[in-house]
Design a protein around this motif. Structure first.
Motif, PDB file in Angstrom:
ATOM      1  N   MET A  44     -18.130  30.592  -1.279  1.00  0.00           N
ATOM      2  CA  MET A  44     -17.671  31.230  -0.040  1.00  0.00           C
ATOM      3  C   MET A  44     -17.116  30.232   0.970  1.00  0.00           C
ATOM      4  SD  MET A  44     -20.526  34.209   0.670  1.00  0.00           S
ATOM      5  CE  MET A  44     -19.672  34.740   2.160  1.00  0.00           C
ATOM      6  N   HIS A  45     -17.628  28.996   0.958  1.00  0.00           N
ATOM      7  CA  HIS A  45     -17.306  28.070   2.040  1.00  0.00           C
ATOM      8  C   HIS A  45     -16.747  26.717   1.608  1.00  0.00           C
ATOM      9  CE1 HIS A  45     -19.255  30.816   4.832  1.00  0.00           C
ATOM     10  NE2 HIS A  45     -20.327  30.839   4.045  1.00  0.00           N
ATOM     11  N   ASP A  46     -16.973  26.301   0.361  1.00  0.00           N
ATOM     12  CA  ASP A  46     -16.655  24.918  -0.008  1.00  0.00           C
ATOM     13  C   ASP A  46     -15.827  24.795  -1.276  1.00  0.00           C
ATOM     14  OD1 ASP A  46     -18.265  23.827   2.127  1.00  0.00           O
ATOM     15  OD2 ASP A  46     -20.017  24.405   0.953  1.00  0.00           O
ATOM     16  N   ASN A  47     -15.305  25.892  -1.806  1.00  0.00           N
ATOM     17  CA  ASN A  47     -14.630  25.856  -3.095  1.00  0.00           C
ATOM     18  C   ASN A  47     -13.334  25.053  -3.050  1.00  0.00           C
ATOM     19  OD1 ASN A  47     -14.133  26.663  -5.853  1.00  0.00           O
ATOM     20  ND2 ASN A  47     -12.559  28.017  -5.032  1.00  0.00           N
ATOM     21  N   ALA A  48     -13.300  23.986  -3.815  1.00  0.00           N
ATOM     22  CA  ALA A  48     -12.090  23.167  -3.976  1.00  0.00           C
ATOM     23  C   ALA A  48     -12.306  22.281  -5.189  1.00  0.00           C
ATOM     24  CB  ALA A  48     -11.823  22.309  -2.745  1.00  0.00           C
ATOM     25  N   ASN A  49     -11.183  21.757  -5.727  1.00  0.00           N
ATOM     26  CA  ASN A  49     -11.325  20.809  -6.829  1.00  0.00           C
ATOM     27  C   ASN A  49     -11.784  19.468  -6.274  1.00  0.00           C
ATOM     28  OD1 ASN A  49     -11.197  19.805  -9.463  1.00  0.00           O
ATOM     29  ND2 ASN A  49      -9.353  20.997  -9.886  1.00  0.00           N
ATOM     30  N   VAL A  50     -12.513  18.731  -7.106  1.00  0.00           N
ATOM     31  CA  VAL A  50     -13.146  17.504  -6.631  1.00  0.00           C
ATOM     32  C   VAL A  50     -12.345  16.272  -7.030  1.00  0.00           C
ATOM     33  CG1 VAL A  50     -15.452  18.505  -6.601  1.00  0.00           C
ATOM     34  CG2 VAL A  50     -14.624  17.427  -8.698  1.00  0.00           C
ATOM     35  N   HIS A  51     -12.552  15.208  -6.275  1.00  0.00           N
ATOM     36  CA  HIS A  51     -12.023  13.877  -6.568  1.00  0.00           C
ATOM     37  C   HIS A  51     -10.508  13.765  -6.370  1.00  0.00           C
ATOM     38  CE1 HIS A  51     -15.667  13.552  -9.461  1.00  0.00           C
ATOM     39  NE2 HIS A  51     -15.991  13.062  -8.284  1.00  0.00           N
ATOM     40  N   ARG A  52      -9.789  14.880  -6.243  1.00  0.00           N
ATOM     41  CA  ARG A  52      -8.330  14.816  -6.277  1.00  0.00           C
ATOM     42  C   ARG A  52      -7.671  15.010  -4.923  1.00  0.00           C
ATOM     43  NH1 ARG A  52      -7.479  18.514 -11.787  1.00  0.00           N
ATOM     44  NH2 ARG A  52      -9.087  17.467 -12.993  1.00  0.00           N
ATOM     45  N   ILE A  54      -7.211  14.877  -0.781  1.00  0.00           N
ATOM     46  CA  ILE A  54      -7.585  14.074   0.385  1.00  0.00           C
ATOM     47  C   ILE A  54      -7.903  14.960   1.583  1.00  0.00           C
ATOM     48  CG2 ILE A  54      -6.238  12.086  -0.381  1.00  0.00           C
ATOM     49  CD1 ILE A  54      -4.098  12.891   1.678  1.00  0.00           C
ATOM     50  N   TYR A  55      -7.732  16.285   1.431  1.00  0.00           N
ATOM     51  CA  TYR A  55      -8.026  17.194   2.528  1.00  0.00           C
ATOM     52  C   TYR A  55      -9.539  17.428   2.615  1.00  0.00           C
ATOM     53  CZ  TYR A  55      -7.797  20.488  -1.436  1.00  0.00           C
ATOM     54  OH  TYR A  55      -7.976  21.115  -2.641  1.00  0.00           O
ATOM     55  N   ASP A  56      -9.989  17.893   3.771  1.00  0.00           N
ATOM     56  CA  ASP A  56     -11.420  17.960   4.070  1.00  0.00           C
ATOM     57  C   ASP A  56     -12.190  18.835   3.094  1.00  0.00           C
ATOM     58  OD1 ASP A  56     -11.204  16.230   6.157  1.00  0.00           O
ATOM     59  OD2 ASP A  56     -11.292  17.738   7.745  1.00  0.00           O
ATOM     60  N   LEU A  57     -11.621  19.975   2.704  1.00  0.00           N
ATOM     61  CA  LEU A  57     -12.349  20.884   1.832  1.00  0.00           C
ATOM     62  C   LEU A  57     -12.646  20.229   0.484  1.00  0.00           C
ATOM     63  CD1 LEU A  57     -13.488  23.779   1.806  1.00  0.00           C
ATOM     64  CD2 LEU A  57     -11.356  24.510   0.711  1.00  0.00           C
ATOM     65  N   SER A  58     -11.668  19.533  -0.072  1.00  0.00           N
ATOM     66  CA  SER A  58     -11.877  18.834  -1.335  1.00  0.00           C
ATOM     67  C   SER A  58     -12.895  17.716  -1.179  1.00  0.00           C
ATOM     68  CB  SER A  58     -10.557  18.269  -1.856  1.00  0.00           C
ATOM     69  OG  SER A  58     -10.763  17.509  -3.041  1.00  0.00           O
ATOM     70  N   GLN A  59     -12.825  17.015  -0.062  1.00  0.00           N
ATOM     71  CA  GLN A  59     -13.782  15.941   0.188  1.00  0.00           C
ATOM     72  C   GLN A  59     -15.202  16.482   0.299  1.00  0.00           C
ATOM     73  OE1 GLN A  59     -13.038  12.427   0.439  1.00  0.00           O
ATOM     74  NE2 GLN A  59     -11.221  13.261  -0.574  1.00  0.00           N
ATOM     75  N   ARG A  60     -15.327  17.656   0.913  1.00  0.00           N
ATOM     76  CA  ARG A  60     -16.642  18.283   1.065  1.00  0.00           C
ATOM     77  C   ARG A  60     -17.193  18.697  -0.304  1.00  0.00           C
ATOM     78  NH1 ARG A  60     -16.151  22.259   5.702  1.00  0.00           N
ATOM     79  NH2 ARG A  60     -15.879  23.949   4.181  1.00  0.00           N
ATOM     80  N   ALA A  61     -16.351  19.289  -1.147  1.00  0.00           N
ATOM     81  CA  ALA A  61     -16.780  19.672  -2.489  1.00  0.00           C
ATOM     82  C   ALA A  61     -17.166  18.447  -3.310  1.00  0.00           C
ATOM     83  CB  ALA A  61     -15.680  20.464  -3.189  1.00  0.00           C
ATOM     84  N   THR A  62     -16.373  17.386  -3.186  1.00  0.00           N
ATOM     85  CA  THR A  62     -16.664  16.153  -3.917  1.00  0.00           C
ATOM     86  C   THR A  62     -18.001  15.565  -3.504  1.00  0.00           C
ATOM     87  OG1 THR A  62     -14.307  15.659  -4.177  1.00  0.00           O
ATOM     88  CG2 THR A  62     -15.847  13.824  -4.414  1.00  0.00           C
ATOM     89  N   GLN A  63     -18.253  15.589  -2.200  1.00  0.00           N
ATOM     90  CA  GLN A  63     -19.514  15.034  -1.704  1.00  0.00           C
ATOM     91  C   GLN A  63     -20.705  15.794  -2.276  1.00  0.00           C
ATOM     92  OE1 GLN A  63     -21.883  16.464   0.669  1.00  0.00           O
ATOM     93  NE2 GLN A  63     -23.139  14.619   0.364  1.00  0.00           N
ATOM     94  N   GLN A  64     -20.604  17.121  -2.353  1.00  0.00           N
ATOM     95  CA  GLN A  64     -21.715  17.917  -2.875  1.00  0.00           C
ATOM     96  C   GLN A  64     -21.887  17.704  -4.386  1.00  0.00           C
ATOM     97  OE1 GLN A  64     -22.073  22.059  -1.366  1.00  0.00           O
ATOM     98  NE2 GLN A  64     -20.316  21.556  -0.096  1.00  0.00           N
TER      99      GLN A  64
END
Length: 411
Positions: A44-52, A54-64
Motif C-alpha cells: 500500500m505504501h512502499d511498493n517499488a523495485n529495489v536497488h535500481r 534513485i527516487y525516494d520510494l525505491s530507496q525506501r523499498a531497498t532499505q526495508q
C-alpha cells in the motif's frame, strides 16, 4: 502461549462446522496479524523495485529489503550479512548448492552423503548431481528408534566424501540431528556440510557458526513468514568461490555484447526482481519470534510435544514412529492407528475440523525404511495448546471406535 494465539486470525475459522484445529505447521505455519500487516503496508505504501531507482520510494523499498537481510543474519547468527542469500525456499537453496558448488567440486568416484530421513528436497538434487558427474550417493542409516546412526555416519563419511547434506530436524520422526558432530566428521575428511533447517529454524535458536555448517537452508513460510521466500546461508569464503546460480538483471556489474561481470555477495546470487514483500514479511516474522523469544518457543513446544506424545501413546493401537522418549522428540509426531489407513484417519479428523497431514511426507525412502506406505503426522507450533491435544486424542479414540465397532457417527 495463549496470548500469541489471538494474533492468528485463521484460527477463528470453522471447518466442516467445527472450530479449526490446525496441526500441520510442519507443512506451513499460520501467519500472525503482524506479518500480514507488514505485507499490506509494503504494497500500500512502499511498493517499488529495489536497488535500481534513485527516487525516494525505491530507496525506501531497498532499505526495508536489506533490513530484512540484517534481521536474518542476526536471527541465525551469521558472521557477515553477505552470507545471507534470499531464495524462494529451502528447495531452491539446496538446488543452488548442488548445481553450483556441487558441479564444481564433485566428480566421478566422489561421494555425497545424506541420511535415510531426508525430505525429497534434500535427496533428489543430490541424486541428480551424482548421476550427472558419476559420483556415489550414500545414506546414513537410522537406529531402531529412528535416530541417526552416528557410528554409521563415521563409516559413510570418508576421504572421498565431498558433501554431507543432512536435515537438522526430521519432518517425520521429530528428532533433532547432531549437526555440529556431523560437521566435525565432514570437515575432518575435507568435505563441506549443508544442513536443511526448514523444520528447525522456526522452533529453536539457530547459530550457524556454533553448528559449524558451510551451508544452511530454510523457508520463510514454515516460520510464520510468507510463502515464496527462503534463505541460503553460506560461509563467505565458500560463497565467494561459487559461480552464480542464475544470470540476468540485478546480479550483474557490467555487460557487453560478449561478456559480463557480476555483483559482489550477496547480490550476484539474486538475479532478477527479488521477492521484496516476501523478505519484508520474513523480517516481520523474525521480529515476532524474537519478541516471543526462541528459548521460550522451544521450551513451550517441548512441553506440548511431551504431553501429546504421552496422550497418543496411551491410545491402544497407536504406533508412533521415531523416539518414544519425549525428551528426544520435538513437536512433530508421526503415527498410525492399527488397521486404519493414514488417509482414512486424516479424512475423519478433517470432518471434525482437525487438520493433520497424511501420506509419505515427501520422504519415501524413509517410509521404505519404516516399512510403511504412509503415516499420520501431527506438527505443533506456539499457537497450539494442551486443549488442542485433548481434542485430537478424543477424536482419535472416536475414530478408532467407529472403525472397530461401526458406530453410526464419530461424535
Amino acid at each position: 502461549m495463549n496470548s500469541e494465539r489471538n494474533d492468528f486470525p485463521i484460527l477463528q475459522e470453522t471447518m466442516n462446522g467445527q472450530p479449526l484445529l490446525y496441526l500441520d505447521s510442519a507443512a506451513t505455519a499460520q501467519k500472525p496479524r503482524q506479518v500480514i500487516q507488514a505485507l499490506t503496508t509494503y504494497y500500500m505504501h512502499d511498493n517499488a523495485n529495489v536497488h535500481r531507482g534513485i527516487y525516494d520510494l525505491s530507496q525506501r523499498a531497498t532499505q526495508q529489503y536489506e533490513a530484512a537481510r540484517d534481521k536474518v543474519q542476526q536471527f541465525i547468527h551469521a558472521q557477515h550479512r553477505e552470507e545471507i542469500i534470499f531464495t524462494r525456499g529451502t528447495t531452491e537453496a539446496i538446488n543452488w548448492v548442488a548445481s553450483t558448488y556441487g558441479v564444481a567440486h564433485v566428480g566421478a568416484g566422489d561421494e555425497i552423503v545424506i541420511s535415510e530421513m531426508e525430505h525429497h528436497s534434500n535427496i533428489v538434487p543430490w541424486q541428480q548431481l551424482a548421476q550427472r558427474v558419476g559420483a556415489q550417493l550414500k545414506y546414513i542409516a537410522l537406529t531402531d528408534d529412528g535416530c541417526l546412526d552416528m557410528a554409521d555416519a563415521q563409516r559413510k563419511i570418508t576421504a572421498r566424501t565431498k558433501i554431507v547434506a543432512v536435515t537438522h530436524m526430521s519432518n517425520v520422526l521429530g528428532v533433532v540431528n547432531p549437526i555440529k558432530t556431523l560437521a566435525a566428521l565432514a570437515h575432518a575428511k575435507g568435505a563441506v556440510i549443508l544442513a536443511d533447517g526448514a523444520q528447525s529454524t522456526p522452533h529453536m535458536a539457530i547459530d550457524v557458526q556454533a553448528l559449524m555448517v558451510d551451508f544452511f537452508a530454510f523457508s520463510g513460510h514454515k516460520m510464520m513468514g510468507p510463502m515464496g521466500i527462503g534463505v541460503l546461508y553460506g560461509k563467505k569464503a565458500v560463497l565467494d568461490a561459487m559461480p552464480p546460480a542464475q544470470f540476468g538483471g540485478e546480479m550483474i556489474a557490467t555487460v557487453t555484447q560478449q561478456s559480463a561481470t557480476f555483483q559482489p555477495l550477496p547480490w550476484r546470487f539474486e538475479a532478477g526482481t527479488p521477492n521484496v514483500a516476501g523478505a519484508i514479511g520474513l523480517g516481520a516474522a523474525i521480529d515476532y519470534l524474537t519478541h516471543v523469544g526462541m528459548a521460550q518457543v522451544a521450551e513451550y513446544e517441548q512441553g506440548l510435544a511431551s504431553y501429546a506424545l504421552a496422550q497418543l501413546q496411551a491410545i491402544p493401537g497407536v504406533i508412533i514412529y521415531g523416539p518414544q522418549d519425549s525428551q528426544r522428540h520435538v513437536g512433530v509426531i508421526s503415527f498410525n492407528l492399527a488397521g486404519i489407513h493414514a488417509h482414512d484417519v486424516a479424512t475423519a479428523l478433517d470432518q471434525e475440523g482437525i487438520a493433520v497431514r497424511a501420506g509419505h511426507h515427501c520422504a519415501q525412502p524413509l517410509m521404505a525404511a519404516l516399512q510403511v506406505a504412509a503415516t499420520v503426522r501431527v506438527s505443533l507450533y506456539l499457537y497450539n495448546t494442551r486443549a488442542d491435544i485433548d481434542r485430537l486424542v478424543k477424536t482419535l479414540k472416536d475414530i478408532k471406535d467407529y472403525f472397530e465397532h461401526g458406530l453410526t457417527a464419530i461424535r
